[in-house]
Design an enzyme around this catalytic site. Structure first.
Site, PDB file in Angstrom:
ATOM      1  N   GLY A   1      30.535  -3.815  15.066  1.00  0.00           N
ATOM      2  CA  GLY A   1      31.740  -3.091  14.689  1.00  0.00           C
ATOM      3  C   GLY A   1      31.553  -1.610  14.954  1.00  0.00           C
TER       4      GLY A   1
ATOM      5  CD  GLN B   1      30.167   3.856  13.073  1.00  0.00           C
ATOM      6  OE1 GLN B   1      30.915   2.897  13.144  1.00  0.00           O
ATOM      7  NE2 GLN B   1      28.849   3.732  13.102  1.00  0.00           N
TER       8      GLN B   1
ATOM      9  CB  CYS C   1      25.108   1.921  10.278  1.00  0.00           C
ATOM     10  SG  CYS C   1      26.530   2.980  10.568  1.00  0.00           S
ATOM     11  CG  LEU C   2      26.248   1.298  16.499  1.00  0.00           C
ATOM     12  CD1 LEU C   2      27.470   1.267  17.400  1.00  0.00           C
ATOM     13  CD2 LEU C   2      24.997   0.866  17.259  1.00  0.00           C
TER      14      LEU C   2
ATOM     15  CG  HIS D   1      29.096  -1.502   7.657  1.00  0.00           C
ATOM     16  ND1 HIS D   1      27.739  -1.457   7.453  1.00  0.00           N
ATOM     17  CD2 HIS D   1      29.365  -0.540   8.588  1.00  0.00           C
ATOM     18  CE1 HIS D   1      27.219  -0.491   8.218  1.00  0.00           C
ATOM     19  NE2 HIS D   1      28.177   0.068   8.919  1.00  0.00           N
ATOM     20  CD  GLU D   2      32.155  -1.149  11.344  1.00  0.00           C
ATOM     21  OE1 GLU D   2      32.372   0.062  11.508  1.00  0.00           O
ATOM     22  OE2 GLU D   2      31.055  -1.674  11.612  1.00  0.00           O
TER      23      GLU D   2
ATOM     24  CG  HIS E   1      31.756   3.873   9.064  1.00  0.00           C
ATOM     25  ND1 HIS E   1      30.728   4.782   8.951  1.00  0.00           N
ATOM     26  CD2 HIS E   1      31.186   2.728   9.521  1.00  0.00           C
ATOM     27  CE1 HIS E   1      29.591   4.210   9.328  1.00  0.00           C
ATOM     28  NE2 HIS E   1      29.833   2.962   9.675  1.00  0.00           N
TER      29      HIS E   1
HETATM   30 NI    NI Z   1      28.343   1.644  10.322  1.00  0.00          NI
END
Ligand code: NI
Length: 185
Positions: free
Chosen positions: A45, A50, A98-99, A140-141, A144
């Site tokens: 995702g 991000q 997470c990226l 999670h997304e 953000h």
């Molecule tokens: Ni993340």
């Protein structure tokens, strides 16, 4: 076009993202670029903050996880202006990454079910309940968009143990295989 990934230490990741207007002419292109960035970075995702955009948009492709959960076979979705209605169900632990937090993976406890209102890429409104892996990634997304990261759920001790690695990310001393934007001091 691939975007560089915004990483821990960037104030944008801590901001509440803004709603997207229906006729925003750039959204289509932004979504395409986000898919390209996500696949290149090997993410499941990716949320707009991000990639340096403080707008309420995230994309998820969980189809690679269909082996474990057949319901994920067609789970490739765009979420615009998502709103969590409720989070319910049993708590369970999953190791998350997470990226924006390269090289960090930690066990995170979350509830199993999320009821979400959102618009898809055609601005059609949906209200759905997502469970299991899908519910996990959505939480999670969506976090953000609220300026939250998965490390916020960790115990003070775990966070203390991660401190030097988080500092390394914030000062650009990590080299993931994808391009990152080093936070400004
Ligand atoms: Ni993340």
């Amino acid at each position: 076009m691939k975007y560089p990934i915004t990483v821990y230490g960037d104030t944008l990741l801590r901001k509440k993202a803004k709603n997207i207007e229906k006729d925003n002419p750039q959204i289509k292109e932004i979504i395409e670029n986000m898919w390209e960035t996500m696949y290149y970075s090997d993410g499941v995702g990716l949320a707009a903050p991000q990639v340096g955009l403080s707008i309420r948009l995230f994309v998820i492709d969980a189809t690679a996880n269909a082996d474990e959960d057949p319901e994920l076979a067609d789970f490739k979705k765009v979420f615009i202006n998502s709103e969590i209605i409720e989070i319910t169900g049993e708590e369970w632990v999953m190791n998350e990454g997470c990226l924006s937090l390269p090289e960090i993976r930690e066990d995170v406890t979350r509830k199993d079910e999320v009821r979400l209102k959102y618009f898809d890429e055609n601005f059609v409104e949906h209200e759905e309940v997502f469970k299991g892996f899908a519910g996990r990634v959505i939480q999670h997304e969506h976090d953000h968009l609220e300026g939250k990261l998965f490390i916020d759920y960790l115990s003070p001790l775990r966070k203390r143990l991660l401190k030097s690695r988080l500092n390394a990310i914030a000062t650009g001393k990590v080299r993931p295989h994808y391009r990152i934007k080093v936070p400004a001091k």
